[in-house]
Scaffold this motif. Structure first.
Motif, PDB file in Angstrom:
ATOM      1  N   ALA A  20       0.735  -1.205   0.044  1.00  0.00           N
ATOM      2  CA  ALA A  20       0.101  -0.140  -0.099  1.00  0.00           C
ATOM      3  C   ALA A  20       0.727   1.089   0.168  1.00  0.00           C
ATOM      4  O   ALA A  20       0.626   2.272  -0.567  1.00  0.00           O
ATOM      5  N   ASN A  21       1.812   1.178   0.975  1.00  0.00           N
ATOM      6  CA  ASN A  21       2.875   2.446   0.721  1.00  0.00           C
ATOM      7  C   ASN A  21       3.552   2.556  -0.426  1.00  0.00           C
ATOM      8  O   ASN A  21       3.689   3.509  -0.807  1.00  0.00           O
ATOM      9  N   ARG A  22       3.973   1.463  -1.036  1.00  0.00           N
ATOM     10  CA  ARG A  22       4.399   1.521  -2.359  1.00  0.00           C
ATOM     11  C   ARG A  22       3.773   2.007  -3.608  1.00  0.00           C
ATOM     12  O   ARG A  22       4.083   2.902  -4.240  1.00  0.00           O
ATOM     13  N   ALA A  23       2.340   1.591  -3.606  1.00  0.00           N
ATOM     14  CA  ALA A  23       1.611   2.134  -4.405  1.00  0.00           C
ATOM     15  C   ALA A  23       1.182   3.570  -4.189  1.00  0.00           C
ATOM     16  O   ALA A  23       1.276   4.577  -5.257  1.00  0.00           O
ATOM     17  N   THR A  24       1.128   4.104  -2.937  1.00  0.00           N
ATOM     18  CA  THR A  24       0.991   5.491  -2.685  1.00  0.00           C
ATOM     19  C   THR A  24       2.096   6.331  -3.161  1.00  0.00           C
ATOM     20  O   THR A  24       2.018   7.372  -3.583  1.00  0.00           O
ATOM     21  N   ALA A  25       3.422   5.894  -2.646  1.00  0.00           N
ATOM     22  CA  ALA A  25       4.595   6.386  -3.200  1.00  0.00           C
ATOM     23  C   ALA A  25       4.691   6.753  -4.791  1.00  0.00           C
ATOM     24  O   ALA A  25       5.297   7.625  -5.164  1.00  0.00           O
ATOM     25  N   THR A  26       4.216   5.500  -5.446  1.00  0.00           N
ATOM     26  CA  THR A  26       4.266   5.575  -6.894  1.00  0.00           C
ATOM     27  C   THR A  26       3.446   6.568  -7.503  1.00  0.00           C
ATOM     28  O   THR A  26       3.799   7.413  -8.221  1.00  0.00           O
ATOM     29  N   GLU A  27       2.077   6.610  -6.779  1.00  0.00           N
ATOM     30  CA  GLU A  27       1.177   7.550  -7.242  1.00  0.00           C
ATOM     31  C   GLU A  27       1.884   9.104  -6.929  1.00  0.00           C
ATOM     32  O   GLU A  27       1.499  10.023  -7.668  1.00  0.00           O
ATOM     33  N   ARG A  28       2.438   9.315  -5.872  1.00  0.00           N
ATOM     34  CA  ARG A  28       2.816  10.754  -5.335  1.00  0.00           C
ATOM     35  C   ARG A  28       3.932  11.055  -6.431  1.00  0.00           C
ATOM     36  O   ARG A  28       4.151  12.071  -7.211  1.00  0.00           O
ATOM     37  N   ARG A  29       4.679  10.214  -6.762  1.00  0.00           N
ATOM     38  CA  ARG A  29       6.051  10.133  -7.550  1.00  0.00           C
ATOM     39  C   ARG A  29       5.387  10.701  -9.016  1.00  0.00           C
ATOM     40  O   ARG A  29       5.975  11.539  -9.838  1.00  0.00           O
ATOM     41  N   ALA A  30       4.367  10.233  -9.564  1.00  0.00           N
ATOM     42  CA  ALA A  30       3.872  10.299 -10.843  1.00  0.00           C
ATOM     43  C   ALA A  30       3.044  11.739 -11.018  1.00  0.00           C
ATOM     44  O   ALA A  30       3.180  12.652 -11.843  1.00  0.00           O
ATOM     45  N   ARG A  31       2.362  12.058  -9.858  1.00  0.00           N
ATOM     46  CA  ARG A  31       1.679  13.490  -9.570  1.00  0.00           C
ATOM     47  C   ARG A  31       2.721  14.480  -9.615  1.00  0.00           C
ATOM     48  O   ARG A  31       2.523  15.562 -10.301  1.00  0.00           O
ATOM     49  N   ARG A  32       3.699  14.356  -8.973  1.00  0.00           N
ATOM     50  CA  ARG A  32       4.984  15.342  -8.673  1.00  0.00           C
ATOM     51  C   ARG A  32       5.593  15.430 -10.180  1.00  0.00           C
ATOM     52  O   ARG A  32       5.855  16.613 -10.480  1.00  0.00           O
ATOM     53  N   SER A  33       5.666  14.451 -11.034  1.00  0.00           N
ATOM     54  CA  SER A  33       6.465  14.449 -12.030  1.00  0.00           C
ATOM     55  C   SER A  33       5.637  15.254 -13.208  1.00  0.00           C
ATOM     56  O   SER A  33       6.004  16.100 -13.782  1.00  0.00           O
ATOM     57  N   ALA A  34       4.266  14.984 -13.012  1.00  0.00           N
ATOM     58  CA  ALA A  34       3.227  15.572 -13.841  1.00  0.00           C
ATOM     59  C   ALA A  34       3.443  17.268 -13.475  1.00  0.00           C
ATOM     60  O   ALA A  34       3.243  18.172 -14.376  1.00  0.00           O
TER      61      ALA A  34
END
Length: 74
Positions: A20-34
Motif C-alpha cells: 500500500a505504501n509503495r502504491a501511494t509513493a508511486t502515485e505521489r511520484r507520478a503526480r509530482r512528475s506531472a
C-alpha cells in the motif's frame, strides 16, 4: 491444563502495508512528475503564448498544481 496457541504471522499484514505504501509513493511520484513537467513547460513559454491561452505568469504554479493534483493549491 490446556494451552491454546495463537499463531499469528505478521508477514501478510506487513506485506500488505508495504504494498500500500509503495502504491501511494508511486502515485505521489507520478503526480509530482506531472506537476514539474507542466510547470517547466509553462515557464518556458513566452508571455505572448501564455496570453493566448489565458494564463498569466503569476498563475503558472496554480495551473500546474491543478493539472497534476486536480485542485487549487493550498
Amino acid at each position: 491444563m490446556v494451552y491454546a496457541a495463537n499463531f499469528f504471522h505478521p508477514g501478510n499484514w506487513l506485506r500488505d502495508w508495504f504494498e500500500a505504501n509503495r502504491a501511494t509513493a508511486t502515485e505521489r511520484r507520478a503526480r509530482r512528475s506531472a506537476y514539474v513537467q507542466t510547470l517547466h513547460a509553462l515557464q518556458s513559454m513566452p508571455d505572448s503564448d501564455l496570453a493566448d491561452i489565458g494564463i498569466s505568469r503569476l498563475s503558472i504554479k496554480d495551473v500546474a498544481h491543478e493539472a497534476a493534483y486536480g485542485g487549487a493549491r493550498p
